[in-house]
Structures are given as C-alpha cells and as structure tokens.
Design a protein around this motif. Structure first.
Motif, PDB file in Angstrom:
ATOM      1  N   LEU A   1       0.827  -1.209   0.003  1.00 14.10           N
ATOM      2  CA  LEU A   1      -0.078   0.112  -0.120  1.00 14.10           C
ATOM      3  C   LEU A   1       0.920   1.268  -0.017  1.00 14.10           C
ATOM      4  N   LEU A   2       1.959   1.317   0.788  1.00 11.40           N
ATOM      5  CA  LEU A   2       2.651   2.462   1.002  1.00 11.40           C
ATOM      6  C   LEU A   2       3.684   2.687  -0.262  1.00 11.40           C
ATOM      7  N   VAL A   3       4.135   1.690  -0.742  1.00  4.73           N
ATOM      8  CA  VAL A   3       5.114   1.832  -1.813  1.00  4.73           C
ATOM      9  C   VAL A   3       4.021   2.131  -3.133  1.00  4.73           C
ATOM     10  N   GLY A   4       2.868   1.646  -3.411  1.00  8.45           N
ATOM     11  CA  GLY A   4       1.963   1.971  -4.550  1.00  8.45           C
ATOM     12  C   GLY A   4       1.538   3.434  -4.290  1.00  8.45           C
ATOM     13  N   ALA A   5       1.308   3.760  -3.002  1.00  6.73           N
ATOM     14  CA  ALA A   5       0.789   5.327  -2.733  1.00  6.73           C
ATOM     15  C   ALA A   5       2.467   6.250  -3.082  1.00  6.73           C
ATOM     16  N   ALA A   6       3.547   5.990  -2.867  1.00  4.31           N
ATOM     17  CA  ALA A   6       4.603   6.392  -2.909  1.00  4.31           C
ATOM     18  C   ALA A   6       4.998   6.654  -4.434  1.00  4.31           C
ATOM     19  N   VAL A   7       4.786   5.471  -5.135  1.00  2.00           N
ATOM     20  CA  VAL A   7       5.016   5.503  -6.774  1.00  2.00           C
ATOM     21  C   VAL A   7       4.248   6.694  -7.380  1.00  2.00           C
ATOM     22  N   ALA A   8       2.754   6.643  -6.936  1.00  2.79           N
ATOM     23  CA  ALA A   8       1.821   7.644  -7.611  1.00  2.79           C
ATOM     24  C   ALA A   8       2.405   8.964  -7.271  1.00  2.79           C
ATOM     25  N   VAL A   9       2.982   9.141  -6.132  1.00  2.37           N
ATOM     26  CA  VAL A   9       3.206  10.661  -5.454  1.00  2.37           C
ATOM     27  C   VAL A   9       4.577  10.979  -6.315  1.00  2.37           C
ATOM     28  N   LEU A  10       5.705  10.180  -5.998  1.00  4.63           N
ATOM     29  CA  LEU A  10       6.839  10.516  -6.770  1.00  4.63           C
ATOM     30  C   LEU A  10       7.232  10.044  -8.049  1.00  4.63           C
ATOM     31  N   MET A  11       6.294   9.504  -8.658  1.00  9.89           N
ATOM     32  CA  MET A  11       6.620   9.202 -10.092  1.00  9.89           C
ATOM     33  C   MET A  11       5.336   9.315 -10.962  1.00  9.89           C
ATOM     34  N   PRO A  12       4.907  10.578 -11.072  1.00  5.02           N
ATOM     35  CA  PRO A  12       3.499  11.010 -11.678  1.00  5.02           C
ATOM     36  C   PRO A  12       3.930  10.700 -13.088  1.00  5.02           C
ATOM     37  N   PRO A  13       2.744  10.253 -13.882  1.00  6.67           N
ATOM     38  CA  PRO A  13       3.048   9.928 -15.350  1.00  6.67           C
ATOM     39  C   PRO A  13       3.178  11.127 -16.103  1.00  6.67           C
TER      40      PRO A  13
ATOM     41  N   HIS B   1      -4.580  14.176 -15.424  1.00  5.77           N
ATOM     42  CA  HIS B   1      -4.366  13.266 -14.198  1.00  5.77           C
ATOM     43  C   HIS B   1      -4.824  13.642 -12.756  1.00  5.77           C
ATOM     44  N   SER B   2      -5.579  12.903 -12.179  1.00  7.71           N
ATOM     45  CA  SER B   2      -5.973  13.255 -10.839  1.00  7.71           C
ATOM     46  C   SER B   2      -4.973  12.567  -9.752  1.00  7.71           C
ATOM     47  N   LEU B   3      -4.183  13.445  -9.237  1.00  5.31           N
ATOM     48  CA  LEU B   3      -3.303  12.893  -7.928  1.00  5.31           C
ATOM     49  C   LEU B   3      -3.883  11.894  -6.982  1.00  5.31           C
ATOM     50  N   PRO B   4      -5.143  12.421  -6.393  1.00  2.01           N
ATOM     51  CA  PRO B   4      -5.663  11.653  -5.427  1.00  2.01           C
ATOM     52  C   PRO B   4      -6.289  10.301  -5.997  1.00  2.01           C
TER      53      PRO B   4
ATOM     54  N   THR C   1      -3.213   8.062  -6.853  1.00  2.98           N
ATOM     55  CA  THR C   1      -2.662   7.589  -5.510  1.00  2.98           C
ATOM     56  C   THR C   1      -3.546   6.402  -4.902  1.00  2.98           C
ATOM     57  N   ALA C   2      -4.944   6.610  -4.771  1.00  4.91           N
ATOM     58  CA  ALA C   2      -5.605   5.688  -4.463  1.00  4.91           C
ATOM     59  C   ALA C   2      -5.638   4.203  -5.214  1.00  4.91           C
ATOM     60  N   THR C   3      -5.471   4.613  -6.474  1.00  9.83           N
ATOM     61  CA  THR C   3      -5.558   3.257  -7.617  1.00  9.83           C
ATOM     62  C   THR C   3      -4.275   2.508  -7.352  1.00  9.83           C
ATOM     63  N   ASP C   4      -3.087   3.286  -7.394  1.00 10.14           N
ATOM     64  CA  ASP C   4      -1.954   2.654  -7.067  1.00 10.14           C
ATOM     65  C   ASP C   4      -1.786   1.992  -5.845  1.00 10.14           C
ATOM     66  N   ALA C   5      -2.319   2.685  -4.832  1.00 14.02           N
ATOM     67  CA  ALA C   5      -2.073   2.033  -3.379  1.00 14.02           C
ATOM     68  C   ALA C   5      -3.005   0.800  -3.520  1.00 14.02           C
TER      69      ALA C   5
END
Length: 514
Positions: free
Chosen positions: A40-52, A240-243, A246-250
């Motif tokens: 969960l944390l890695v998925g959220a971090a990827v969405a925040v730190l590595m945006p498309p 792209h919606s960040l929230p 983030t929810a999808t990747d998490a």
C-alpha cells in the motif's frame, strides 16, 4: 473425536493438510499484513513520486475498402500495427522538425482500436504542448499514409483494368482486320468463318466496355474512403488526478503485497512444518493435551481480559496441582518456545503446592532464570540444577527446564522423573517434536500431558490420544520404546481420571466460555 494409533502408516496421512495450512497462514498474519501495508505504501509513494508524463490523446476515424459488419477487428489491429512503424514515425518527426530517432519516438506513443473504424492515439512528451503537437503530427502522418495507400491501391487496380482493356482493343483490331480481308470470299465455309469473327468482335466490344466501367468505378470509389479517413477528435491533453492515481496505485500495491505475503506465509508454513493444531502436536509428542492457556495481548488487554487471564491461570494451576499431588515421583515442567510463561506457571504451581508443605523449584531454564530473579515475600525457594542432589527428600521438588534445541538431555532426569510439557503452538517443527518425545523416552521420563500455550482460537480438533498404546513416536527403522505402563491412559498415569481435552481446556473467548 479424533482417534490416532501408532500403527497407522505414514503414507495414509494427506500430503497437504489444508486445515493446518490455513491455521498456519492465519497465525502468520503479521507477515502478510506487513507485506500488504508495505505494498500500500509503495503504491502510494510511486503515484506521488513518479507521476505519469504529460500525455495527449487524439482519435482518428479510419475507412477501409474491405469493411464488413462482422469484422472481428482485424483491420483496426492492422492499423495499430502500421501506426508503430518507422515510416509513420519518421513522417511525424519530419513535420515537427525534430531530429529524434524514429525508434526512440515509437516508445513514446501507442495506438488502441476502440471500434472497427475508430483508432485512439496516445502520445507522451516533456510538456503538455509538446505532447499535443506530437499527437497532431502523428495523426496527420497516419491519415496521409492511409490515404496514400488507398489511392495507390485504386490507381493500381485501375491501371490493371485499363491494361486488360488495351489488350482487348488490340485483339479487336486484329478481328476487324480479319473480317475486312475475308469479306471478298465466297462459299459456305467462308460464310461460317465470317459469322464467328462477327461474334468474337461483339464479345470483345462488350468486354472492353466492361473494363472501362470497372476502371472508372475503381477511381470513383476512392474519394469516399479518402474523405472518410479523418481526425474526429483533435489532440488534447489528458488530465491526471493525483488523488485518484494515488488511490488506484495504493489499491494495486495492497493487492499485490497481500498476495505476495499470503504466498510467502503459505510456502513458509509448508517448508517449516511447524504443527499448530492440537491433534498434530499431541500426535507428534505422543501425549494428550490436558490444558490450554490462551495468549492475551498486554497492550490491548482491558480489565475484563486481565480478570479472565487470571482466572484461566488459576484453573491451569489447579489442574497441574492435581497432577503433581497425584504423582508419587517428582514432576517437572519442560517448555518449548515459552520459557518466560513456563516460569510464571511454575511459580503459581509452587504457591498452590505450598499449602501441603515446603516446595523447592529446581530451575534449569535458559536465559533469564528463576534463580536469578529478585525474590518476593511468599515466593518458593529456587535452586539451580547443580544443587538438586543436595535437597532433602522430604521436600517436594518441582523442576523447570527446556526441551528446546541445544538441551542437555541427561540433565532432565534431575528435574523430575515425570514431566508435563508446556509447548507454544507453532514454535517447534514436527521433526523436533518427534525428537523430544524420543529423547524423553530414552531418559525414561514419562510425559503426563501437554499444556498448549497460545493455541489457535478456531482450532476445533481434539488433542486427546484415545486408546493409543503409550509409545513414543520414533523413526521408521527404530523400535518403539515404552513410555509408560501399558494399558493405562495418560491422564490416569498422572493420578487423575482420564479426561478428554475439552474437559481441561481453558477458554479465553466468550464463544468458548459459553
């Protein structure tokens, strides 16, 4: 009730006990819950730190000459494959005035067939403006290439038809010349030949007219296909919606982490082969489970839980006190995976036995020993195993030791000639439980019963060995050693009547308490 005999062949046991596997995986919930949380944390971090990257999309309507209502999508898949060619990439880069290699550019865009005639093109870039420009150039290059291929196909078809028409005209000219030369002849034979030439001339004239019409139709059919291939949705940026990302990747990370954690827990449970069910522990040790003590978390324990824990310990102490009083020989408590809890149980048991006379605890626990702890008023006397031979015979002795790996087996007889095993569920492997039972049998120390610590709350198996010959499990080529006197049950050897496991079980949940 579960029955088990020593004569049962090992091949009769299932290769994989699903109930034991589920229980073992559930007991490793810290592992798979930690893996799920980490995912969960890695998925959220990827969405925040590595945006498309900035992305643009456009849609192109593609008209095909061979369109059919029942087409399974072959034509649009061909268009997607053609989109990812160096020719179209080079044309798009040429219109953009870019020096980028077509092979590198092809990694930054892709196509998707939405329907049989609708193509979606997705392009990435360093900025939104660059992505939009790339999408437009790529769509224009694809439309131009598609129109060019349509026109080239129509021209090739028309040229083939006109070439065939010209050959027919040459043949018609030869027929006309032959007719003109044969007009001066006479007789029946010349008349028949002349009639066949007229028929051939009429056929050639008809076929020439047909080829002319087909060539005209081939050219006429091209404009609708050219006009039908066009950009129907201009290039636009994709927001792209960040929230949402983030929810999808998490959620994806949570699912993958949970799956990986469950797989690791299942594989670890199978490889480690640590019995958790009471029937397995009893079968491997060759002794019945006579009592249980549930584990209560210290931090989350409320007042009612602490009261129930004290009541459970009091019932366990009373059960063990009856066993020790009914034995004419010294009894020991041997732990496996719960040394601290066994020490507490020994102190409680010594306090209960102190009503009948002085009690001395012979301590042989590893690590933090009872002999080294600070004494409190009313605590029994605690001595080390090295002083066990100096104790007077009139005093009751209660030995406390361990059967964990590294145990000095020859010292166990100084703790007591009979023993009660205190085993934490899931700590010892099946092979080690067999080793413990065999070593105790070799030392002539009968096992009066097993106190199971931290059992699975959903375990409904029976830990009593009903009507089992009292022999210790040994290796396949070893002779079974006599563990107790023949014909009597484990509980009877302890000086008490034989009770099934549920009679001495210590509940720790409202469901079992009821």
């Amino acid at each position: 009730m579960t029955t088990s005999t020593a004569s049962e062949p090992s091949a009769a046991a299932p290769l994989l006990d699903l109930q034991a596997l589920v229980v073992a995986v559930r007991r490793r919930r810290r592992l798979w819950s930690s893996m799920a949380l980490l995912g969960l944390l890695v998925g959220a971090a990827v969405a925040v730190l590595m945006p498309p990257p900035p992305t643009a999309v456009t849609k192109v309507l593609v008209a095909h000459q061979a369109d059919q209502p029942n087409d399974p999508g072959t034509l649009i898949r061909t268009d997607v494959a053609l989109l990812r060619t160096t020719r179209i990439a080079s044309n798009a880069l040429r219109s953009l005035g870019s020096s980028e290699r077509p092979e590198d550019f092809m990694r930054e865009y892709g196509g998707l067939g939405l329907t049989n005639n609708l193509l979606q093109i997705d392009v990435t870039g360093d900025s939104d403006a660059e992505a939009v420009a790339r999408a437009g150039a790529l769509a224009d290059a694809f439309v131009a290439d598609h129109v060019k291929r349509i026109q080239e196909g129509a021209n090739a078809e028309a040229k083939a038809l006109l070439d065939q028409r010209d050959r027919m005209r040459d043949e018609l000219a030869r027929v006309n010349k032959t007719i003109g030369e044969g007009a001066t002849g006479s007789g029946p034979e010349a008349s028949a030949n002349l009639e066949s030439l007229f028929a051939r001339r009429a056929e050639l004239t008809s076929r020439i007219a047909d080829f002319d019409q087909r060539a005209a139709d081939a050219r006429t059919g091209t404009p609708p296909l050219v006009a039908g291939t066009q950009i129907v949705d201009g290039p636009r940026t994709v927001r792209h919606s960040l929230p949402r990302a983030t929810a999808t990747d998490a959620a994806i990370g949570l699912a993958l982490g949970l799956a990986l954690g469950l797989a690791l827990a299942a594989i670890g449970a199978v490889v480690a082969d640590r019995p958790v069910l009471r029937r397995e522990i009893a079968a491997n040790l060759g002794a019945s489970v006579i009592a249980e003590l549930r584990r209560t978390p210290r931090r989350s324990a409320g007042p009612w839980q602490r009261r129930r824990t004290r009541a459970a310990r009091a019932r366990l102490t009373a059960t063990l006190a009856r066993i020790v009083r009914g034995s004419a020989e010294p009894v020991s408590l041997l732990e496996l995976g719960c040394s601290r809890g066994t020490g507490v149980i020994a102190l409680d048991l010594a306090g209960a036995l102190a009503e009948d006379g002085p009690v001395v605890i012979v301590d042989h626990l590893p690590g933090l020993r009872l002999a080294d702890r600070r004494r409190k008023p009313g605590d029994p006397t605690v001595v080390g195993v090295e002083r066990a031979g100096d104790l007077p015979h009139q005093e009751r002795r209660l030995g406390v030791g361990s059967v964990a790996p590294g145990t000095a087996w020859t010292d166990l007889q100084y703790l007591g000639t009979r023993t009660v095993l205190v085993v934490r569920a899931g700590r010892g492997s099946a092979a080690w439980l067999h080793t413990v039972a065999r070593q105790l049998a070799d030392q002539r120390i009968p096992v009066l019963g097993v106190v199971l610590v931290d059992p699975d709350p959903r375990d409904r198996t029976d830990g009593t060995l009903w009507d089992r010959p009292h022999t210790t499990p040994r290796g396949p080529n070893e002779r079974p050693a006599l563990q107790n006197g023949g014909g009597t049950s484990h509980a009877a050897q302890a000086g008490t009547e034989r009770l099934p496991t549920w009679a001495a079980r210590i509940p720790d949940s409202d469901q079992e308490a009821r």
